[in-house]
Design an enzyme around this catalytic site. Structure first.
Site, short mmCIF file in Angstrom:
data_model
loop_
_atom_site.label_atom_id
_atom_site.label_comp_id
_atom_site.label_asym_id
_atom_site.label_seq_id
_atom_site.Cartn_x
_atom_site.Cartn_y
_atom_site.Cartn_z
CE1 TYR A 1 97.35 -39.39 50.31
CE2 TYR A 1 96.69 -37.62 49.90
CZ TYR A 1 97.04 -38.57 50.22
OH TYR A 1 98.22 -37.60 51.19
CE LYS A 13 95.52 -39.18 53.90
NZ LYS A 13 96.39 -40.02 54.84
P1 NAD Z 1 105.99 -43.01 53.07
O1 NAD Z 1 105.83 -43.90 51.34
O2 NAD Z 1 106.98 -41.82 53.22
O3 NAD Z 1 105.32 -43.72 53.84
C1 NAD Z 1 104.39 -44.04 53.44
C2 NAD Z 1 103.99 -45.15 55.00
O4 NAD Z 1 103.70 -46.43 55.16
C3 NAD Z 1 105.13 -46.84 54.97
O5 NAD Z 1 106.17 -46.44 56.67
C4 NAD Z 1 105.20 -47.25 53.66
O6 NAD Z 1 105.67 -48.84 54.53
C5 NAD Z 1 103.24 -47.54 54.87
N1 NAD Z 1 102.92 -48.25 54.56
C6 NAD Z 1 102.42 -47.88 52.41
N2 NAD Z 1 100.60 -49.60 52.88
C7 NAD Z 1 101.12 -50.06 53.75
C8 NAD Z 1 100.75 -51.28 53.78
N3 NAD Z 1 99.94 -51.98 53.18
N4 NAD Z 1 100.48 -51.46 55.45
C9 NAD Z 1 101.41 -51.26 57.48
N5 NAD Z 1 101.77 -49.89 55.76
C10 NAD Z 1 102.30 -49.79 55.08
O7 NAD Z 1 104.70 -41.79 53.00
P2 NAD Z 1 104.53 -39.88 53.55
O8 NAD Z 1 104.82 -38.33 52.39
O9 NAD Z 1 105.23 -40.14 55.31
O10 NAD Z 1 103.01 -39.96 53.83
C11 NAD Z 1 102.33 -40.90 54.81
C12 NAD Z 1 101.27 -40.34 55.79
O11 NAD Z 1 101.05 -38.77 55.38
C13 NAD Z 1 100.20 -40.56 54.33
O12 NAD Z 1 99.32 -41.35 55.00
C14 NAD Z 1 99.49 -39.45 53.97
O13 NAD Z 1 99.02 -39.01 52.01
C15 NAD Z 1 100.37 -38.34 54.59
N6 NAD Z 1 100.55 -36.95 53.65
C16 NAD Z 1 101.75 -36.73 52.90
C17 NAD Z 1 101.91 -35.68 52.54
C18 NAD Z 1 103.08 -35.23 51.88
O14 NAD Z 1 103.65 -34.49 51.01
N7 NAD Z 1 103.74 -36.65 52.01
C19 NAD Z 1 101.10 -35.03 52.55
C20 NAD Z 1 99.91 -35.17 53.47
C21 NAD Z 1 99.60 -36.18 53.71
#
Ligand code: NAD
Length: 274
Positions: free
Chosen positions: A169, A173
């Site tokens: 990850y 990133k």
């Molecule tokens: P989440 O799991 O709620 O959403 C992830 C999304 O990606 C979902 O819509 C899922 O269907 C989609 N996805 C996963 N695999 C896929 C694939 N193979 N093809 C197409 N779509 C796919 O997660 P989130 O927390 O909303 O995270 C969204 C982004 O934000 C990510 O890139 C994550 O790394 C980043 N992020 C999240 C946080 C946090 O605290 N939640 C912090 C920093 C960064």
């Protein structure tokens, strides 16, 4: 006079009217929050991500009816370059343009480096980083032709600093932040910007699902889990919200952000100030 003021108010409320935005991974969490915010700002939306067809159809309907915009959906798997190409081609065929590309799809896996499953490494690099290369390279020709484009990559605080057990990850990133800078430099004169948003912990259903489990595992309260486990690195001791990320994305997509490009903006309550 009044009429002019009203017209200004309308465009201020919907600064992205007439624009088309594609948000990868927008069937839940941050991506869905961003898609809603872009729709509220007046942009047509193409959703993407995994999930039950009926739930996705209902989200689509809610966005279209709630914000009076077109809302489409692509089931493209972000591990599959041909499917990604199909998604961009279909978006351009249906809307004739793609103005705002939000690369948000992402997954996580936590394991020590010497026991990190190779298939998880490959999947994380593919979804979190390589898909951003594909969507960006495929969207650029149309953005260049229009002289306008906004590419917004949802990286992470882990695009700027590391934590143990998150090798894939963190590598992916950091890669997204590097790709953001390279894209910004290559597009700087074309009316196109490319920026990364680097959230710390954001309150999503995924995070909520961990709180009770961690409380049970550590024998501590929910509040202690939030403060001392999940937000141990986050000095302001609060989660960012999907609404905050949505508002920031709308700003970066707007004309007001025309000179902002190549940045990796932390939204992490001070985490990376350490
Ligand atoms: P989440 O799991 O709620 O959403 C992830 C999304 O990606 C979902 O819509 C899922 O269907 C989609 N996805 C996963 N695999 C896929 C694939 N193979 N093809 C197409 N779509 C796919 O997660 P989130 O927390 O909303 O995270 C969204 C982004 O934000 C990510 O890139 C994550 O790394 C980043 N992020 C999240 C946080 C946090 O605290 N939640 C912090 C920093 C960064």
């Amino acid at each position: 006079m009044n009429i002019q003021v009203k017209a200004q108010d309308a465009s201020a409320a919907r600064p992205l009217a007439g624009k088309v935005a594609l948000v990868t991974g927008s069937t839940s969490g941050i991506g869905l929050g961003i898609a809603r915010a872009l729709a509220e700002a007046g942009s047509a939306i193409v959703l993407n991500g995994l999930g039950a067809a009926s739930e996705i159809a209902s989200v689509r309907d809610q966005i279209a009816a709630g914000f009076n915009v077109k809302a489409g959906y692509s089931a493209a798997d972000m591990t599959n370059p041909e499917a990604i190409a199909g998604m961009i081609t279909a978006t351009l065929a249906e809307h004739g343009r793609l103005d705002v590309l939000v690369n948000n799809a992402g997954i996580q896996h936590v394991a020590p480096l010497d026991r990190f499953p190779v298939d998880k490494w490959d999947a994380i690099l593919s979804i979190n980083l390589t898909s951003v290369f594909h969507t960006t390279r495929l969207a650029l020709p149309s953005m260049r032709a229009n002289g306008f484009g906004r590419i917004i990559n949802i990286a992470s605080a882990h695009g700027l600093v590391a934590s143990p057990f998150k090798a894939a990850y963190v590598a992916a990133k950091h890669g997204v932040v590097g790709l953001t800078k390279a894209t910004a430099l290559e597009t700087a004169e074309g009316g196109i910007t490319c920026n990364a948003i680097c959230p710390g912990y954001v309150y999503t259903p995924l995070v909520e699902a961990q709180i009770d489990g961690q409380a049970g595992a550590h024998g501590i309260s929910r509040d202690q889990v939030i403060r001392d486990v999940l937000l141990a690195q986050q000095p302001n001791k609060r989660f960012a919200t999907v609404e905050e990320l949505g508002a920031l994305t709308v700003f970066l997509a707007s004309d007001a952000a025309a000179s902002i490009t190549g940045i990796a903006l932390p939204v992490d309550g001070g985490w990376t100030a350490h």
